[in-house]
Scaffold this motif. Structure first.
Motif, PDB file in Angstrom:
ATOM      1  N   GLY A  13       0.819  -1.214   0.000  1.00  0.00           N
ATOM      2  CA  GLY A  13       0.000   0.000   0.000  1.00  0.00           C
ATOM      3  C   GLY A  13       0.848   1.258   0.000  1.00  0.00           C
ATOM      4  O   GLY A  13       0.585   2.201  -0.743  1.00  0.00           O
ATOM      5  N   LEU A  14       1.884   1.266   0.828  1.00  0.00           N
ATOM      6  CA  LEU A  14       2.793   2.413   0.868  1.00  0.00           C
ATOM      7  C   LEU A  14       3.599   2.545  -0.419  1.00  0.00           C
ATOM      8  O   LEU A  14       3.829   3.658  -0.907  1.00  0.00           O
ATOM      9  CB  LEU A  14       3.721   2.306   2.077  1.00  0.00           C
ATOM     10  N   MET A  15       4.017   1.406  -0.991  1.00  0.00           N
ATOM     11  CA  MET A  15       4.730   1.449  -2.267  1.00  0.00           C
ATOM     12  C   MET A  15       3.829   2.003  -3.370  1.00  0.00           C
ATOM     13  O   MET A  15       4.286   2.768  -4.233  1.00  0.00           O
ATOM     14  CB  MET A  15       5.240   0.056  -2.645  1.00  0.00           C
ATOM     15  N   TYR A  16       2.562   1.640  -3.343  1.00  0.00           N
ATOM     16  CA  TYR A  16       1.611   2.145  -4.329  1.00  0.00           C
ATOM     17  C   TYR A  16       1.459   3.658  -4.198  1.00  0.00           C
ATOM     18  O   TYR A  16       1.519   4.387  -5.188  1.00  0.00           O
ATOM     19  CB  TYR A  16       0.261   1.447  -4.159  1.00  0.00           C
ATOM     20  N   LEU A  17       1.276   4.139  -2.964  1.00  0.00           N
ATOM     21  CA  LEU A  17       1.159   5.582  -2.749  1.00  0.00           C
ATOM     22  C   LEU A  17       2.425   6.320  -3.173  1.00  0.00           C
ATOM     23  O   LEU A  17       2.357   7.394  -3.783  1.00  0.00           O
ATOM     24  CB  LEU A  17       0.851   5.868  -1.277  1.00  0.00           C
ATOM     25  N   PHE A  51       5.466   9.760  -7.024  1.00  0.00           N
ATOM     26  CA  PHE A  51       6.577   9.973  -7.954  1.00  0.00           C
ATOM     27  C   PHE A  51       6.072  10.180  -9.373  1.00  0.00           C
ATOM     28  O   PHE A  51       6.587  11.012 -10.114  1.00  0.00           O
ATOM     29  CB  PHE A  51       7.569   8.809  -7.906  1.00  0.00           C
ATOM     30  N   TYR A  52       5.070   9.426  -9.784  1.00  0.00           N
ATOM     31  CA  TYR A  52       4.498   9.567 -11.130  1.00  0.00           C
ATOM     32  C   TYR A  52       3.975  10.990 -11.346  1.00  0.00           C
ATOM     33  O   TYR A  52       4.266  11.616 -12.367  1.00  0.00           O
ATOM     34  CB  TYR A  52       3.381   8.545 -11.324  1.00  0.00           C
ATOM     35  N   ASN A  53       3.227  11.502 -10.385  1.00  0.00           N
ATOM     36  CA  ASN A  53       2.694  12.858 -10.514  1.00  0.00           C
ATOM     37  C   ASN A  53       3.799  13.914 -10.452  1.00  0.00           C
ATOM     38  O   ASN A  53       3.769  14.895 -11.197  1.00  0.00           O
ATOM     39  CB  ASN A  53       1.637  13.119  -9.445  1.00  0.00           C
ATOM     40  N   PHE A  54       4.775  13.721  -9.575  1.00  0.00           N
ATOM     41  CA  PHE A  54       5.886  14.668  -9.468  1.00  0.00           C
ATOM     42  C   PHE A  54       6.665  14.735 -10.780  1.00  0.00           C
ATOM     43  O   PHE A  54       6.947  15.815 -11.295  1.00  0.00           O
ATOM     44  CB  PHE A  54       6.817  14.278  -8.316  1.00  0.00           C
ATOM     45  N   VAL A  90       8.156  17.079 -16.068  1.00  0.00           N
ATOM     46  CA  VAL A  90       8.252  17.001 -17.530  1.00  0.00           C
ATOM     47  C   VAL A  90       7.462  18.133 -18.158  1.00  0.00           C
ATOM     48  O   VAL A  90       7.931  18.802 -19.086  1.00  0.00           O
ATOM     49  CB  VAL A  90       7.749  15.628 -18.035  1.00  0.00           C
ATOM     50  N   THR A  91       6.255  18.390 -17.653  1.00  0.00           N
ATOM     51  CA  THR A  91       5.431  19.461 -18.200  1.00  0.00           C
ATOM     52  C   THR A  91       6.093  20.815 -18.006  1.00  0.00           C
ATOM     53  O   THR A  91       6.049  21.666 -18.889  1.00  0.00           O
ATOM     54  CB  THR A  91       4.034  19.456 -17.548  1.00  0.00           C
ATOM     55  N   LYS A  92       6.743  21.008 -16.848  1.00  0.00           N
ATOM     56  CA  LYS A  92       7.389  22.293 -16.566  1.00  0.00           C
ATOM     57  C   LYS A  92       8.623  22.500 -17.440  1.00  0.00           C
ATOM     58  O   LYS A  92       8.830  23.583 -17.989  1.00  0.00           O
ATOM     59  CB  LYS A  92       7.769  22.359 -15.091  1.00  0.00           C
ATOM     60  N   SER A  93       9.459  21.479 -17.580  1.00  0.00           N
ATOM     61  CA  SER A  93      10.703  21.661 -18.322  1.00  0.00           C
ATOM     62  C   SER A  93      10.545  21.439 -19.818  1.00  0.00           C
ATOM     63  O   SER A  93      11.284  22.035 -20.592  1.00  0.00           O
ATOM     64  CB  SER A  93      11.798  20.755 -17.773  1.00  0.00           C
ATOM     65  N   LEU A  94       9.591  20.637 -20.247  1.00  0.00           N
ATOM     66  CA  LEU A  94       9.364  20.437 -21.674  1.00  0.00           C
ATOM     67  C   LEU A  94       8.006  21.048 -22.016  1.00  0.00           C
ATOM     68  O   LEU A  94       7.831  22.234 -21.910  1.00  0.00           O
ATOM     69  CB  LEU A  94       9.445  18.949 -22.024  1.00  0.00           C
ATOM     70  N   THR A  95       7.050  20.214 -22.431  1.00  0.00           N
ATOM     71  CA  THR A  95       5.697  20.701 -22.708  1.00  0.00           C
ATOM     72  C   THR A  95       4.695  19.629 -22.309  1.00  0.00           C
ATOM     73  O   THR A  95       5.056  18.485 -22.026  1.00  0.00           O
ATOM     74  CB  THR A  95       5.493  21.008 -24.205  1.00  0.00           C
TER      75      THR A  95
END
Length: 152
Positions: A33-37, A42-45, A50-55
C-alpha cells in the motif's frame, strides 16, 4: 463497490475499516500500500516536472508510451522469467492491442502536430507555417495563428 456472491445471494460492500485492519495486521499489505502511494506520488511529481521543463505534449506522449511499456514488461516477465506471472501473448487479440496502441500514438502525434501527413485533411496548418487561409471570400487574406489579421 458492490460485489455479489452467487452462492449466498448476499452482496458484499467495500469496508474501509476492514481494509485498515488488514493493513495493520499484515505488514506485506501495508508495504505494498505504501509502495503504491509512493509510486503515484513519484508519477505525478515527474509528470509535473516534464510538463514544466518540456511541454504538455511530451507528457502526453510519455503517458501514451506508458501503456505499451507496462504490456511489454508483462510479456517479458511471462516469457523470460517465469510463466507463472506476466501475460501470455494472445494470438487472437494481441495484434489488435498492438494496432490500438499504434493508433493511439499516431492520433496523439497528429493532434499535437508533431507529424503531418499530407493525405490526411488537417484543420490546422503544418507546424511552422505561421498562416492559414481564412476563406475564398477574402482572396490573399491570411490569418496568423496569433489571431491578428493581415490583408494583402
Amino acid at each position: 463497490a458492490v460485489v455479489s456472491t452467487q452462492s449466498t445471494g448476499k452482496s458484499l460492500h467495500d469496508d474501509a475499516i476492514d481494509a485498515l485492519a488488514q493493513m495493520y495486521n499484515r505488514w506485506p499489505i501495508m508495504i505494498f500500500g505504501l509502495m503504491y502511494l509512493l509510486s503515484i506520488a513519484f508519477y505525478n511529481f515527474f509528470g509535473l516536472s516534464v510538463t514544466k521543463s518540456l511541454t504538455a505534449v511530451h507528457r502526453t506522449l510519455i503517458d501514451a508510451c506508458r501503456t505499451i511499456l507496462v504490456w511489454a514488461i508483462d510479456l517479458f516477465i511471462h516469457y523470460a522469467i517465469t510463466t507463472d506471472y506476466g501475460e501470455k501473448f494472445d494470438m487472437t487479440y494481441g495484434f489488435l492491442q498492438l494496432g490500438g496502441f499504434v493508433m493511439l500514438l499516431l492520433g496523439t502525434l497528429l493532434y499535437n502536430e508533431i507529424i503531418y501527413i499530407a493525405c490526411i485533411a488537417s484543420p490546422r496548418p503544418p507546424a511552422g507555417s505561421g498562416y492559414t487561409e481564412i476563406s475564398a471570400d477574402f482572396e490573399g487574406s491570411q490569418l496568423p495563428l496569433d489571431g491578428s489579421l493581415r490583408i494583402g
